[in-house]
Design an enzyme around this catalytic site. Structure first.
Site, short mmCIF file in Angstrom:
data_model
loop_
_atom_site.label_atom_id
_atom_site.label_comp_id
_atom_site.label_asym_id
_atom_site.label_seq_id
_atom_site.Cartn_x
_atom_site.Cartn_y
_atom_site.Cartn_z
N CYS A 1 -2.32 20.83 -5.64
CA CYS A 1 -1.38 20.42 -6.92
C CYS A 1 -0.55 19.44 -6.60
O CYS A 1 0.30 18.98 -7.65
CB CYS A 1 -0.67 21.68 -7.30
SG CYS A 1 0.32 22.68 -5.92
N SER B 1 4.93 16.95 1.28
CA SER B 1 4.66 18.00 0.20
C SER B 1 5.70 18.08 -0.75
O SER B 1 6.87 17.33 -0.31
CB SER B 1 4.44 19.47 0.90
OG SER B 1 3.23 19.49 1.60
N GLY C 1 -3.94 35.59 -11.79
CA GLY C 1 -4.93 34.90 -11.05
C GLY C 1 -4.99 35.95 -9.72
O GLY C 1 -4.05 36.77 -9.49
N MET D 1 -2.97 31.47 -3.67
CA MET D 1 -1.61 31.19 -4.12
C MET D 1 -0.89 32.54 -4.82
O MET D 1 0.02 32.78 -4.64
CB MET D 1 -1.57 29.68 -4.85
CG MET D 1 0.03 29.47 -5.53
SD MET D 1 1.15 29.06 -4.20
CE MET D 1 0.63 27.32 -3.93
#
Length: 437
Positions: free
Chosen positions: A50, A109, A188, A192
């Site tokens: 992402c 990141s 989900g 993650m």
């Protein structure tokens, strides 16, 4: 051959563009196949998260490979090449290795120091191996990058200071006045989502948690691991009805929840709700954030918050310690890579010597048919020992000198002195990794 990385990340591109460049694992594997099938590229690995989309490649020509990979990225993301190139960064050789080590440490990141990138790099390597595009060079580079990341987290304070996207999002929700949730929903069931579920319950142990997923079995496994309940995606409206924290992170290519469906599911509820969207492309309709009582936190908002809080991130000592690790590991990698360029020449030299010895011994045996086997064996051993001793010092020294400045010229000198065919050295360099594997 040289190392090349081309990509874009949250540092060079807006989240909306990163959303357009998101690739499924299936597409990433196909991309890698086409990259290696293109001219000038022998190996390739894609890192798609992402935060970024990057292609690392072992190439024979910089400009040709760069043009080819850029064109393929445009084709697979369906983003015009001239748009992508405005946000691309390109690193070559040592700088490319430095970039990967920095990424592995979490220094590049969105949330500095986040450890999830190590798992994402392992996935990228596995995909490259699955596609048959991760050869000896990129295997070694990525394995060392993983070691660098582990060192950064175990030998410095970075691990204690670092956050995940989940904790950053929850902190942002608190900063915006969100109360402790009573009922949380995680949409989900991937890695993650698992991190999200455990983080939510660790922070809010009294909250009731529901895991919703398109595949009920995966939802049930995650729910059992966190002592929550599971529901299929078809029951998402029911789960949303009385939730006050909703976190979504799926691999869907279309919106999981539209504003209309959300409004219908929440009809009659007056309790404020915080929604967190960590998916790329996004799961939740941005219009939800404009509805009364709904606060939407997405990657774009997290990125802005992280930029504003950069000065409050890990202490300077931690960052400097990590940078020192990166530089030390880069120097080790540089020496290893330089030494590997000399190895084919040394091997070619020894192959040539072995062929000469065999030819001379064959001729010797043909002329001395009357000698007994014991004498023949002793003569053969003596000849081979003499040649080995003559070659030992120059081969050891050329390997030692290879890591010094200009060390590759010693290998070139060796090829000239012994009249070694450059093609033989190249063939050896291509054959050796397969044999070692």
């Amino acid at each position: 051959m040289s190392l090349l990385v081309i990509g874009l990340s949250h540092r060079t591109a807006p989240v909306r563009l990163l959303e357009q460049t998101a690739l499924t694992e299936e597409l990433a594997v196909k991309l890698l196949g086409d990259v290696v099938g293109s001219e000038h590229v022998s190996e390739a690995v894609a890192v798609a998260t992402c935060n970024r989309l990057e292609v690392y490649a072992e190439v024979s020509k910089f400009h040709g490979a760069l043009a080819g990979i850029s064109e393929l990225l445009a084709q697979y993301t369906t983003v015009p090449r001239d748009v992508l190139t405005q946000h691309f960064y390109v690193h070559y050789d040592d700088r490319a290795a430095w970039h990967m080590f920095t990424v592995a440490c979490g220094l590049d990141s969105m949330v500095v120091g986040e450890p999830q990138i190590l798992g994402q790099l392992r996935t990228a390597l596995a995909l490259g191996q699955q596609a048959g595009t991760a050869g000896p060079v990129l295997n070694e580079l990525m394995q060392q990058a993983l070691r660098v990341g582990k060192r950064a987290h175990s030998e410095t304070a970075l691990d204690r200071a670092g956050q995940s996207l989940v904790t950053a999002a929850l902190d942002l929700a608190v900063a915006e006045g969100a109360p402790a949730p009573r009922r949380a929903v995680v949409v989900g069931a991937g890695s993650m989502s698992a991190l999200a579920a455990t983080t939510i319950l660790r922070r809010y142990p009294e909250a009731a948690l529901t895991v919703v997923n398109r595949t009920p079995e995966r939802a049930e496994r995650l729910a059992a691991a966190v002592n929550g309940t599971a529901a299929p995606l078809s029951e998402l409206p029911t789960a949303l009805a009385d939730a006050d924290l909703i976190l979504s992170c799926t691999g869907a290519t279309e919106l999981v929840l539209t504003a209309e469906r959300f409004s219908a599911a929440r009809a009659g509820s007056e309790r404020p709700v915080t929604l967190i969207d960590l998916a790329l492309p996004r799961d939740l309709d941005p219009a939800i954030g404009r509805l009364a009582g709904a606060a939407l936190i997405d990657l774009e908002l997290i990125a802005e918050a992280q930029k504003a809080a950069t000065a409050e991130g890990p202490g300077d000592d931690s960052l400097e310690a990590v940078k020192e690790i990166v530089e030390a590991e880069l120097e080790a990698y540089r020496k290893l890579r330089t030494a590997s360029t000399v190895a084919p020449t040394v091997t070619a030299l020894r192959c040539m010597a072995a062929e000469l010895v065999s030819a001379e011994l064959s001729r010797f045996h043909g002329r001395t048919a009357g000698l007994d086997e014991r004498t023949r064996a002793e003569v053969e051993q003596t000849v081979r020992r003499v040649v080995d001793k003559l070659l030992h010092e120059p081969t050891v020294r050329v390997k030692q000198l290879a890591v010094a400045d200009g060390g590759v010229t010693y290998a070139q000198a060796l090829r000239e002195l012994f009249n070694l065919d450059p093609g033989t050295a190249v063939a050896v360099s291509r054959a050796e990794p397969t044999e070692n594997q």
